[in-house]
Design an enzyme around this catalytic site. Structure first.
Site, PDB file in Angstrom:
ATOM      1  N   LYS A  55      36.376  42.902  43.209  1.00  0.00           N
ATOM      2  CA  LYS A  55      37.186  41.519  43.503  1.00  0.00           C
ATOM      3  C   LYS A  55      37.310  41.527  44.514  1.00  0.00           C
ATOM      4  O   LYS A  55      37.022  40.646  45.196  1.00  0.00           O
ATOM      5  CB  LYS A  55      38.357  41.314  42.669  1.00  0.00           C
ATOM      6  CG  LYS A  55      38.510  41.687  41.430  1.00  0.00           C
ATOM      7  CD  LYS A  55      39.907  41.542  40.105  1.00  0.00           C
ATOM      8  CE  LYS A  55      39.581  41.255  38.139  1.00  0.00           C
ATOM      9  NZ  LYS A  55      41.212  41.715  38.284  1.00  0.00           N
TER      10      LYS A  55
ATOM     11  N   ASP B  42      45.336  34.766  38.080  1.00  0.00           N
ATOM     12  CA  ASP B  42      45.361  35.397  37.776  1.00  0.00           C
ATOM     13  C   ASP B  42      45.866  34.936  36.077  1.00  0.00           C
ATOM     14  O   ASP B  42      44.805  35.259  34.881  1.00  0.00           O
ATOM     15  CB  ASP B  42      46.001  36.723  36.743  1.00  0.00           C
ATOM     16  CG  ASP B  42      45.267  38.053  37.540  1.00  0.00           C
ATOM     17  OD1 ASP B  42      44.106  37.870  36.521  1.00  0.00           O
ATOM     18  OD2 ASP B  42      45.309  38.943  37.954  1.00  0.00           O
TER      19      ASP B  42
ATOM     20  N   GLN C 229      46.533  44.507  39.476  1.00  0.00           N
ATOM     21  CA  GLN C 229      45.952  45.176  38.521  1.00  0.00           C
ATOM     22  C   GLN C 229      46.507  45.978  37.681  1.00  0.00           C
ATOM     23  O   GLN C 229      47.431  46.298  37.492  1.00  0.00           O
ATOM     24  CB  GLN C 229      44.525  46.370  38.754  1.00  0.00           C
ATOM     25  CG  GLN C 229      43.644  46.613  38.083  1.00  0.00           C
ATOM     26  CD  GLN C 229      42.664  45.107  37.891  1.00  0.00           C
ATOM     27  OE1 GLN C 229      42.312  44.439  38.432  1.00  0.00           O
ATOM     28  NE2 GLN C 229      42.053  45.203  36.233  1.00  0.00           N
TER      29      GLN C 229
HETATM   30  N1  GUN Z   1      43.568  44.771  33.688  1.00  0.00           N
HETATM   31  C1  GUN Z   1      42.074  43.737  33.635  1.00  0.00           C
HETATM   32  N2  GUN Z   1      41.980  43.035  33.757  1.00  0.00           N
HETATM   33  C2  GUN Z   1      42.234  42.312  34.652  1.00  0.00           C
HETATM   34  C3  GUN Z   1      42.417  41.122  34.857  1.00  0.00           C
HETATM   35  O1  GUN Z   1      41.780  39.794  34.617  1.00  0.00           O
HETATM   36  N3  GUN Z   1      43.320  40.730  35.503  1.00  0.00           N
HETATM   37  C4  GUN Z   1      44.390  41.721  35.818  1.00  0.00           C
HETATM   38  N4  GUN Z   1      45.287  41.838  36.884  1.00  0.00           N
HETATM   39  N5  GUN Z   1      44.512  43.305  35.617  1.00  0.00           N
HETATM   40  C5  GUN Z   1      43.255  42.985  34.483  1.00  0.00           C
END
Ligand code: GUN
Length: 294
Positions: A52, A119, A96
């Site tokens: 990211k 998100d 996350q």
């Molecule tokens: N864990 C797995 N996929 C994601 C996501 O898209 N966002 C976040 N914050 N955690 C994750």
């Protein structure tokens, strides 16, 4: 059979985003800013967050990584969320998941201001999505919609079967493909672990979305000839003799399904590529105050 090139789509979108950033900078604005909070040292989460941050750099976004040890307390993490909510230099941020067991994920998700929740996990964004109101779409479903759009896959009146009912993929993509829009207007069946006659449902699908979390679960004999197969799975399976000792595979057995499908996403190089760019798209929307206007 044609293979959907997620890598190419993602790189096209990143180029478009870069151009938009240049435009913002030229007109005196500042680069969109995404912050990511990573708690603990889960290797998969570290890879995701690194991707990211790296994607932000590629398109000229500003990014901030907040890394904390696994023994951070819930109230300390809530204080970090509060700080990011208030920080006017941060357009959007993510925490996350998964979080360590002593931290209540729901409490953390609810603490994120919906207008910074890029998100799309906050119930306000999820509810707005369900009602067709402006919102941040969760990244994976948004990536699937973009893939359908750019490959001009017809959805109107089609039989869509989604296998999986998670809050971040199965449920939202089912809602989105049922809505009165394009992509959408499909007849959607959402299947899950308690579904009876799963194989018969899957065999009806014009468009199959596999988000089960079970390596190579969908086999060629289960799929209708000519179906579009979208594989959301990302599983690590042991691969003795390979460099790392494991390989990545989807929820679809590519070898046996690909010859039957009209279009199929590979793993890796499919949906996962678009998931990260969708987060960037949301961050640009946040920077532009497109969803929540002041
Ligand atoms: N864990 C797995 N996929 C994601 C996501 O898209 N966002 C976040 N914050 N955690 C994750």
């Amino acid at each position: 059979m044609n293979i959907i090139d997620g890598k190419k789509l993602a790189s096209d979108i990143r180029e478009e985003l870069s151009r938009e950033v240049q435009e913002i900078l030229r007109s005196g604005g500042r680069a969109p800013h995404l912050a990511a909070v990573l708690v603990g040292a889960d290797p998969a989460s570290q890879v995701y967050v690194r991707n990211k941050v790296r994607s932000c750099e590629k398109v000229g976004f500003r990014s901030t990584l907040v890394q904390k040890p696994a023994d951070i307390t819930e109230s300390e993490l809530l204080a970090i969320v509060d700080g990011l909510n208030r920080d006017e230099s941060v357009d959007g941020f993510i925490v996350q998941l998964p979080l360590p067991r002593h931290i209540n994920e729901e409490k953390i998700t609810l603490a994120i201001r919906p207008d910074k929740d890029v998100d799309g996990f906050h119930p306000v964004n999820f509810g707005r999505m369900a009602q067709g109101l402006p919102c941040y779409l969760p990244a994976t479903p948004a990536g699937i919609l973009e893939m359908i759009r750019r490959y001009e896959i017809p959805t109107d009146g089609k039989e869509v079967v989604v296998v999986g009912r998670s809050n971040i993929v199965g449920t939202p993509i089912s809602i989105l493909l049922s809505r009165k829009a394009y992509p959408g207007n499909a007849t959607v069946t959402m299947c899950h672990s308690r579904t009876k006659g799963l194989a018969a449902h899957i065999h009806r699908a014009d468009i199959l979305v596999a988000a089960i979390g079970s390596p190579e679960f969908i086999r060629g004999d289960m799929v209708k000839p000519g179906a579009v197969v979208i594989d959301v799975g990302m599983n690590r399976v042991e691969a003795p003799g390979s460099e790392t000792g494991y390989r990545l595979c989807g929820d679809v057995d590519f070898e046996s399904v690909a010859p039957k499908a009209s279009l199929i996403t590979p793993v890796p190089g499919g949906v996962g590529q678009l998931t990260v760019v969708s987060l960037l798209v949301n961050t640009l929307k946040a920077a532009r105050r497109e969803v929540y206007r002041d």
